[in-house]
Design an enzyme around this catalytic site. Structure first.
Site, PDB file in Angstrom:
ATOM      1  N   LYS A  22       0.816  -1.288  -0.008  1.00 30.09           N
ATOM      2  CA  LYS A  22       0.069  -0.189   0.060  1.00 30.09           C
ATOM      3  C   LYS A  22       0.916   1.262   0.006  1.00 30.09           C
ATOM      4  O   LYS A  22       0.649   1.944  -0.754  1.00 30.09           O
ATOM      5  CB  LYS A  22      -0.864   0.095   1.181  1.00 30.09           C
ATOM      6  CG  LYS A  22      -1.499   1.326   1.641  1.00 30.09           C
ATOM      7  CD  LYS A  22      -2.432   1.424   2.764  1.00 30.09           C
ATOM      8  CE  LYS A  22      -1.942   1.754   4.146  1.00 30.09           C
ATOM      9  NZ  LYS A  22      -1.689   3.152   4.264  1.00 30.09           N
ATOM     10  N   ASN A  23       1.767   1.244   0.946  1.00 33.93           N
ATOM     11  CA  ASN A  23       2.617   2.602   1.166  1.00 33.93           C
ATOM     12  C   ASN A  23       3.489   2.841  -0.166  1.00 33.93           C
ATOM     13  O   ASN A  23       3.948   3.828  -0.137  1.00 33.93           O
ATOM     14  CB  ASN A  23       3.229   2.609   2.506  1.00 33.93           C
ATOM     15  CG  ASN A  23       2.176   2.765   3.353  1.00 33.93           C
ATOM     16  OD1 ASN A  23       0.904   3.303   3.495  1.00 33.93           O
ATOM     17  ND2 ASN A  23       2.652   2.503   4.795  1.00 33.93           N
ATOM     18  N   CYS A 115      -5.833   7.856   8.458  1.00 29.28           N
ATOM     19  CA  CYS A 115      -6.383   7.351   9.730  1.00 29.28           C
ATOM     20  C   CYS A 115      -6.173   8.166  10.945  1.00 29.28           C
ATOM     21  O   CYS A 115      -5.083   9.035  10.929  1.00 29.28           O
ATOM     22  CB  CYS A 115      -5.737   5.882  10.197  1.00 29.28           C
ATOM     23  SG  CYS A 115      -6.274   4.672   9.242  1.00 29.28           S
ATOM     24  N   ARG A 120      -0.347  14.113  13.243  1.00 30.10           N
ATOM     25  CA  ARG A 120       0.188  13.860  11.815  1.00 30.10           C
ATOM     26  C   ARG A 120       0.328  15.352  11.171  1.00 30.10           C
ATOM     27  O   ARG A 120      -0.127  15.522   9.846  1.00 30.10           O
ATOM     28  CB  ARG A 120      -0.707  13.181  11.053  1.00 30.10           C
ATOM     29  CG  ARG A 120      -1.043  11.767  11.723  1.00 30.10           C
ATOM     30  CD  ARG A 120      -1.742  10.592  11.052  1.00 30.10           C
ATOM     31  NE  ARG A 120      -0.737   9.961   9.985  1.00 30.10           N
ATOM     32  CZ  ARG A 120      -1.292   8.895   9.160  1.00 30.10           C
ATOM     33  NH1 ARG A 120      -2.448   8.753   9.162  1.00 30.10           N
ATOM     34  NH2 ARG A 120      -0.293   8.348   8.284  1.00 30.10           N
ATOM     35  N   ASP A 303       3.205   0.399  12.139  1.00 28.89           N
ATOM     36  CA  ASP A 303       2.236  -0.165  11.620  1.00 28.89           C
ATOM     37  C   ASP A 303       1.822  -1.807  12.114  1.00 28.89           C
ATOM     38  O   ASP A 303       0.750  -2.298  11.909  1.00 28.89           O
ATOM     39  CB  ASP A 303       2.305  -0.387  10.041  1.00 28.89           C
ATOM     40  CG  ASP A 303       2.410   1.193   9.618  1.00 28.89           C
ATOM     41  OD1 ASP A 303       1.719   1.996  10.240  1.00 28.89           O
ATOM     42  OD2 ASP A 303       2.822   1.267   8.443  1.00 28.89           O
ATOM     43  N   ARG A 395      -9.150  -0.186   3.242  1.00 26.70           N
ATOM     44  CA  ARG A 395      -8.027   0.745   2.789  1.00 26.70           C
ATOM     45  C   ARG A 395      -6.656   0.264   2.402  1.00 26.70           C
ATOM     46  O   ARG A 395      -5.880   0.519   1.688  1.00 26.70           O
ATOM     47  CB  ARG A 395      -7.510   1.730   3.867  1.00 26.70           C
ATOM     48  CG  ARG A 395      -8.687   2.785   4.100  1.00 26.70           C
ATOM     49  CD  ARG A 395      -7.920   4.013   4.936  1.00 26.70           C
ATOM     50  NE  ARG A 395      -8.778   5.058   4.689  1.00 26.70           N
ATOM     51  CZ  ARG A 395      -8.626   6.231   5.309  1.00 26.70           C
ATOM     52  NH1 ARG A 395      -7.952   6.112   6.403  1.00 26.70           N
ATOM     53  NH2 ARG A 395      -9.455   7.084   5.008  1.00 26.70           N
TER      54      ARG A 395
HETATM   55  N1  EPU Z   1       5.520  14.045  11.156  1.00 24.57           N
HETATM   56  C1  EPU Z   1       5.767  15.392  11.697  1.00 24.57           C
HETATM   57  N2  EPU Z   1       5.686  16.401  10.669  1.00 24.57           N
HETATM   58  C2  EPU Z   1       5.596  16.140   9.549  1.00 24.57           C
HETATM   59  C3  EPU Z   1       5.709  14.592   8.964  1.00 24.57           C
HETATM   60  C4  EPU Z   1       5.596  13.742  10.131  1.00 24.57           C
HETATM   61  O1  EPU Z   1       5.658  15.823  12.863  1.00 24.57           O
HETATM   62  O2  EPU Z   1       5.793  16.967   8.815  1.00 24.57           O
HETATM   63  C5  EPU Z   1       5.343  13.108  12.505  1.00 24.57           C
HETATM   64  C6  EPU Z   1       4.053  12.450  12.187  1.00 24.57           C
HETATM   65  O3  EPU Z   1       3.093  13.004  12.749  1.00 24.57           O
HETATM   66  C7  EPU Z   1       4.221  11.172  13.067  1.00 24.57           C
HETATM   67  C8  EPU Z   1       5.703  10.859  12.662  1.00 24.57           C
HETATM   68  O4  EPU Z   1       6.290  12.245  12.130  1.00 24.57           O
HETATM   69  O5  EPU Z   1       4.061  11.346  14.337  1.00 24.57           O
HETATM   70  C9  EPU Z   1       5.896  10.004  11.590  1.00 24.57           C
HETATM   71  O6  EPU Z   1       5.173  10.451  10.152  1.00 24.57           O
HETATM   72  P1  EPU Z   1       5.650   9.829   8.849  1.00 24.57           P
HETATM   73  O7  EPU Z   1       5.696  11.065   7.899  1.00 24.57           O
HETATM   74  O8  EPU Z   1       6.997   9.058   8.716  1.00 24.57           O
HETATM   75  O9  EPU Z   1       4.445   8.991   8.596  1.00 24.57           O
HETATM   76  P2  EPU Z   1       3.447   9.257   7.094  1.00 24.57           P
HETATM   77  O10 EPU Z   1       4.246   9.299   5.900  1.00 24.57           O
HETATM   78  O11 EPU Z   1       2.479  10.187   7.431  1.00 24.57           O
HETATM   79  C10 EPU Z   1       3.856   6.346   6.515  1.00 24.57           C
HETATM   80  C11 EPU Z   1       2.620   5.696   6.190  1.00 24.57           C
HETATM   81  C12 EPU Z   1       1.822   5.206   7.856  1.00 24.57           C
HETATM   82  C13 EPU Z   1       3.450   4.810   8.569  1.00 24.57           C
HETATM   83  C14 EPU Z   1       4.352   5.770   8.559  1.00 24.57           C
HETATM   84  C15 EPU Z   1       5.594   5.519   9.145  1.00 24.57           C
HETATM   85  C16 EPU Z   1       1.662   6.307   4.219  1.00 24.57           C
HETATM   86  C17 EPU Z   1       0.662   6.666   3.144  1.00 24.57           C
HETATM   87  N3  EPU Z   1       1.688   6.371   5.238  1.00 24.57           N
HETATM   88  O12 EPU Z   1       2.977   7.824   7.191  1.00 24.57           O
HETATM   89  O13 EPU Z   1       1.197   4.158   7.171  1.00 24.57           O
HETATM   90  O14 EPU Z   1       2.657   4.408   9.822  1.00 24.57           O
HETATM   91  O15 EPU Z   1       4.840   6.249   7.225  1.00 24.57           O
HETATM   92  O16 EPU Z   1       6.034   4.308   8.785  1.00 24.57           O
HETATM   93  O17 EPU Z   1       2.661   5.879   3.548  1.00 24.57           O
HETATM   94  C18 EPU Z   1      -0.413   2.634   7.772  1.00 24.57           C
HETATM   95  O18 EPU Z   1      -0.253   2.081   6.666  1.00 24.57           O
HETATM   96  O19 EPU Z   1      -1.398   2.108   8.608  1.00 24.57           O
HETATM   97  C19 EPU Z   1       0.225   4.076   7.959  1.00 24.57           C
HETATM   98  C20 EPU Z   1      -0.398   4.850   8.888  1.00 24.57           C
END
Ligand code: EPU
Length: 416
Positions: A22-23, A115, A120, A303, A395
């Site tokens: 997915k990601n 989610c 975030r 995850d 999803r």
């Molecule tokens: N964060 C910030 N500021 C930012 C970006 C992130 O504070 O600008 C914080 C977030 O709030 C969070 C942490 O950093 O506390 C990690 O966020 P990250 O940006 O790494 O995650 P993401 O890109 O929002 C992706 C996956 C998530 C997975 C995370 C970590 C996608 C669409 N989502 O999220 O997937 O948990 O990386 O591996 O790729 C899931 O599949 O269930 C899922 C939530």
């Protein structure tokens, strides 16, 4: 509303083939905007992919689907603002920021959905765009990002955010000069995107490391990639096998991407055999408890935090899991408690006092991985469990009902 019913305690035997990640898919699809025609293979059958297809269609791309292959022709894409409704459909809508900025030097959209597992924020993404020379206007939930030109520079991420790394990487492919992203996230899904971008003609060094060096190019064209196997889907089904399997084969996967989960399963005495592209898992008795701390890759993935909670309910003794990535990722705990687990939350840590016998109940899913955790619990519970709001599960877990039915689970999806 969609709900799943499961009659638990059935032995899972046979083979589950893992789908594309997915990601990865949710980054590869928006990246098609950077090129004229892109082919993406092994695309998972999940609602997040459908949502991205809808956004691409809205922008004017042509999409052809043949089983798990997507051909995206983005030649005629117009740079329209992405509506609040589209932005809200999923987290990965934010990848259109980086992709549109690279192609049109302008992106307009709203705060992304996804989610509700924490605040975030997207400050790191925006900081990266600004460093590349973009100007950001923010009104309520709306963001307008514009640049006369993007100019390569050094960007040191305060946290190795997956989303920010991907967004800045996409924007930098067409910036003038060299961009260096330091403290980049190293999740394998980013490497998958790097492969596609390089195939389109991008110049990127440092794949799978925490420093990505991107030399901007004027034009990107073509591009073909196969989505890597979903390590979180694989991990979820491996856990199902350890809880209920009889030589359950989880195939088409990449064990190297799941080193931390497999290491923990070995430590607690789980009955697993790791092969080249598969893991065989069987119901494991006398599991030892363990303490786990979630971390960025290659650490234990957040995850899988909720899914492994359901397994540790079966272990003999007290386990702790500390969640370091999200502030609100324990919404499965209340329902596991109702099903009979001895489990409590203290701040960022949950304590599980096992073993407990689970009993089927009516429970509700609040997010994707909470749903996966409740499905795992239901598969090993006595009697019937009804899991409401499974739209979140759909999803990210393609054909989950079919995959589990094929290996002997008693599970059905209902529209009520
Ligand atoms: N964060 C910030 N500021 C930012 C970006 C992130 O504070 O600008 C914080 C977030 O709030 C969070 C942490 O950093 O506390 C990690 O966020 P990250 O940006 O790494 O995650 P993401 O890109 O929002 C992706 C996956 C998530 C997975 C995370 C970590 C996608 C669409 N989502 O999220 O997937 O948990 O990386 O591996 O790729 C899931 O599949 O269930 C899922 C939530």
């Amino acid at each position: 509303m969609k709900q799943i019913k499961i009659v638990g305690n059935k032995t899972l035997k046979g083979e589950i083939k893992i789908s594309g990640a997915k990601n990865s898919a949710v980054a590869l699809i928006p990246a098609a905007i950077l090129s004229d025609q892109v082919i993406i293979e092994n695309v998972p059958n999940i609602s997040d992919v459908n949502a991205l297809d809808d956004i691409l269609n809205y922008l004017g791309a042509e999409i052809y689907k043949e089983e798990d292959k997507l051909t995206i022709n983005a030649k005629k894409v117009n740079n329209k603002p992405i509506t609040e409704e589209f932005s809200n459909m999923l987290r990965a809508s934010y990848y259109f920021m980086g992709a549109l900025l690279a192609r049109f030097k302008k992106a307009e959209m709203y705060f992304p959905g996804g989610c509700k597992i924490g605040a975030r924020p997207i400050d790191i993404h925006l900081m990266g765009f600004e460093k590349l020379g973009a100007k950001i206007e923010n009104e309520g939930n709306k963001y307008t990002i514009t640049a006369n030109k993007l100019i390569g520079t050094e960007i040191d991420l305060p946290f190795p955010s997956v989303g920010a790394t991907i967004n800045i990487l996409m924007a930098a492919t067409k910036a003038e000069g060299v961009t260096i992203i330091k403290n980049a996230a190293m999740e394998p899904e980013i490497g998958n995107l790097v492969d596609l971008l390089i195939d389109m003609g991008a110049k990127i060094e440092g794949k799978d490391t925490n420093t990505l060096t991107i030399t901007g190019v004027k034009k990107l064209s073509g591009g073909k990639v196969k989505v890597i196997p979903d390590r979180i889907e694989a991990g979820t089904y491996i856990l199902a096998g350890v809880m209920n399997g009889d030589n359950l084969v989880i195939s088409n996967m990449e064990p190297n991407h799941l080193g931390s989960l497999l290491g923990i399963l070995e430590q607690i005495g789980a009955n697993i055999t790791v092969g080249k592209n598969q893991v065989i898992a069987s119901r494991s008795l006398n599991l030892k408890p363990i303490d786990i701390v979630t971390d960025v890759y290659p650490g234990f993935p957040t995850d899988l935090q909720q899914p492994i909670t359901s397994l540790l309910i079966m272990a003999n003794g007290i386990s702790h899991i500390k969640e370091t990535i999200y502030e609100n990722r324990f919404q499965n705990v209340k329902y596991l408690d109702e099903m009979g687990a001895d489990i409590e939350i203290n701040g960022d840590t949950i304590t599980i006092n096992g073993p407990s016998k689970l009993i089927g109940k009516v429970v509700t899913t609040s997010d994707l991985r909470a749903g996966a955790a409740l499905i795992l619990a239901a598969l090993s519970a006595e009697g019937e469990t009804t899991i409401k709001e499974v739209k979140y599960v759909l999803r990210g877990y393609g054909n989950i009902v079919k995959k589990l039915t094929n290996v002997g689970a008693e599970i059905c999806l209902e529209d009520v």
